[in-house]
Design a protein around this motif. Structure first.
Motif, mmCIF file in Angstrom:
data_model
loop_
_atom_site.group_PDB
_atom_site.id
_atom_site.type_symbol
_atom_site.label_atom_id
_atom_site.label_comp_id
_atom_site.label_asym_id
_atom_site.label_seq_id
_atom_site.Cartn_x
_atom_site.Cartn_y
_atom_site.Cartn_z
ATOM 1 N N SER A 61 -6.123 95.306 111.773
ATOM 2 C CA SER A 61 -7.419 95.244 112.438
ATOM 3 C C SER A 61 -8.266 96.449 111.991
ATOM 4 C CB SER A 61 -7.171 95.266 113.951
ATOM 5 O OG SER A 61 -8.345 95.149 114.645
ATOM 6 N N GLN A 87 -2.511 105.161 122.033
ATOM 7 C CA GLN A 87 -1.407 104.774 121.145
ATOM 8 C C GLN A 87 -0.850 103.443 121.643
ATOM 9 O OE1 GLN A 87 1.960 107.475 120.874
ATOM 10 N NE2 GLN A 87 2.981 106.197 119.340
ATOM 11 N N THR A 88 -0.888 102.426 120.791
ATOM 12 C CA THR A 88 -0.428 101.101 121.204
ATOM 13 C C THR A 88 0.921 100.726 120.587
ATOM 14 O OG1 THR A 88 -1.692 100.077 119.412
ATOM 15 C CG2 THR A 88 -2.762 100.221 121.571
ATOM 16 N N ILE A 117 7.673 96.642 116.205
ATOM 17 C CA ILE A 117 7.055 95.868 115.115
ATOM 18 C C ILE A 117 7.038 96.652 113.807
ATOM 19 C CG2 ILE A 117 5.663 94.234 116.445
ATOM 20 C CD1 ILE A 117 3.267 96.039 116.061
ATOM 21 N N HIS A 166 -8.422 101.343 105.690
ATOM 22 C CA HIS A 166 -7.701 101.671 106.927
ATOM 23 C C HIS A 166 -6.234 101.319 106.701
ATOM 24 C CE1 HIS A 166 -7.420 101.423 111.635
ATOM 25 N NE2 HIS A 166 -6.528 102.235 111.103
ATOM 26 N N LEU A 216 8.752 91.181 108.999
ATOM 27 C CA LEU A 216 7.376 90.713 109.235
ATOM 28 C C LEU A 216 6.693 90.717 107.880
ATOM 29 C CD1 LEU A 216 5.842 92.532 112.368
ATOM 30 C CD2 LEU A 216 6.318 90.102 112.094
ATOM 31 N N PHE A 232 0.946 100.470 104.806
ATOM 32 C CA PHE A 232 0.402 99.116 104.722
ATOM 33 C C PHE A 232 -0.984 99.122 105.342
ATOM 34 C CE2 PHE A 232 3.424 99.708 108.154
ATOM 35 C CZ PHE A 232 2.692 99.403 109.296
ATOM 36 N N ALA A 233 -1.769 98.084 105.041
ATOM 37 C CA ALA A 233 -3.119 97.981 105.593
ATOM 38 C C ALA A 233 -3.048 97.683 107.085
ATOM 39 C CB ALA A 233 -3.879 96.870 104.872
ATOM 40 N N LEU A 261 -1.995 102.499 107.364
ATOM 41 C CA LEU A 261 -1.069 103.179 108.266
ATOM 42 C C LEU A 261 0.107 103.687 107.450
ATOM 43 C CD1 LEU A 261 -0.991 100.548 111.171
ATOM 44 C CD2 LEU A 261 -2.349 102.654 111.078
HETATM 45 P P1 AMP Z 1 -2.425 103.018 117.591
HETATM 46 O O1 AMP Z 1 -3.488 102.533 118.522
HETATM 47 O O2 AMP Z 1 -2.690 104.403 117.043
HETATM 48 O O3 AMP Z 1 -1.033 102.880 118.171
HETATM 49 O O4 AMP Z 1 -2.519 102.112 116.306
HETATM 50 C C1 AMP Z 1 -1.747 100.974 116.096
HETATM 51 C C2 AMP Z 1 -2.382 100.249 114.956
HETATM 52 O O5 AMP Z 1 -1.450 99.309 114.464
HETATM 53 C C3 AMP Z 1 -3.654 99.472 115.329
HETATM 54 O O6 AMP Z 1 -4.743 99.954 114.549
HETATM 55 C C4 AMP Z 1 -3.287 98.017 114.999
HETATM 56 O O7 AMP Z 1 -4.370 97.313 114.446
HETATM 57 C C5 AMP Z 1 -2.169 98.206 113.989
HETATM 58 N N1 AMP Z 1 -1.204 97.115 113.901
HETATM 59 C C6 AMP Z 1 -0.541 96.515 114.915
HETATM 60 N N2 AMP Z 1 0.286 95.570 114.448
HETATM 61 C C7 AMP Z 1 0.152 95.587 113.090
HETATM 62 C C8 AMP Z 1 0.738 94.839 112.033
HETATM 63 N N3 AMP Z 1 1.647 93.870 112.264
HETATM 64 N N4 AMP Z 1 0.358 95.118 110.768
HETATM 65 C C9 AMP Z 1 -0.553 96.066 110.523
HETATM 66 N N5 AMP Z 1 -1.137 96.810 111.474
HETATM 67 C C10 AMP Z 1 -0.795 96.564 112.741
#
Ligand code: AMP
Ligand code: ZN
Length: 114
Positions: free
Chosen positions: A32, A94-95, A5, A38, A14, A28-29, A40
């Motif tokens: 969540s 890490q997601t 993504i 917050h 996206l 980008f913000a 990234l």
């Molecule tokens: P992590 O748990 O460190 O892998 O953080 C992944 C972060 O990516 C989470 O805080 C999600 O809210 C954020 N995230 C996932 N998809 C998106 C997206 N499409 N745009 C912005 N943030 C996202």
């Protein structure tokens, strides 16, 4: 990395507003947010995470931190302070398997990290 993504965000596939961008990184913000600020910061090149980094990636990682400093100034949290977080692997939750630095601020953050 067609299914990543964050690669899709870099590719403009996206709809995501970039709040900072240069040749190496984009920011980008978070979708969540966990704090009033917050963001990234990600490398434009797909790197899965800290544990997959090679020595040759060190410059990109340094660039990410300098971009975070610049972004913190841009977002008005330099004086009040902020936290940079890199989650790595399952236990750290890490997601998204594309390296990213969380920039958190805009309120006093919890003193505990773990
Ligand atoms: P992590 O748990 O460190 O892998 O953080 C992944 C972060 O990516 C989470 O805080 C999600 O809210 C954020 N995230 C996932 N998809 C998106 C997206 N499409 N745009 C912005 N943030 C996202
Ligand atoms: Zn990716």
């Amino acid at each position: 990395m067609e299914e990543c993504i964050f690669c899709k965000i870099v590719a403009g596939e996206l709809p995501t507003e970039l709040i900072y961008e240069d040749d190496v990184v984009a920011a980008f913000a978070d979708i969540s947010p966990m704090a009033p600020v917050h963001a990234l910061i990600i490398p434009k090149k797909h790197l899965a995470g800290v544990d997959e980094l090679s020595e040759e990636d060190a410059g990109v990682v340094g660039h990410m931190i300098m971009a975070a400093q610049r972004l913190a100034r841009q977002l008005g949290v330099s004086a009040s302070g902020y936290r940079l977080v890199i989650n790595t692997g399952a236990d750290a939750t890490q997601t998204v398997p594309h390296l990213h630095v969380h920039l958190l601020g805009g309120r006093p953050l919890e003193p505990k990290l773990g």
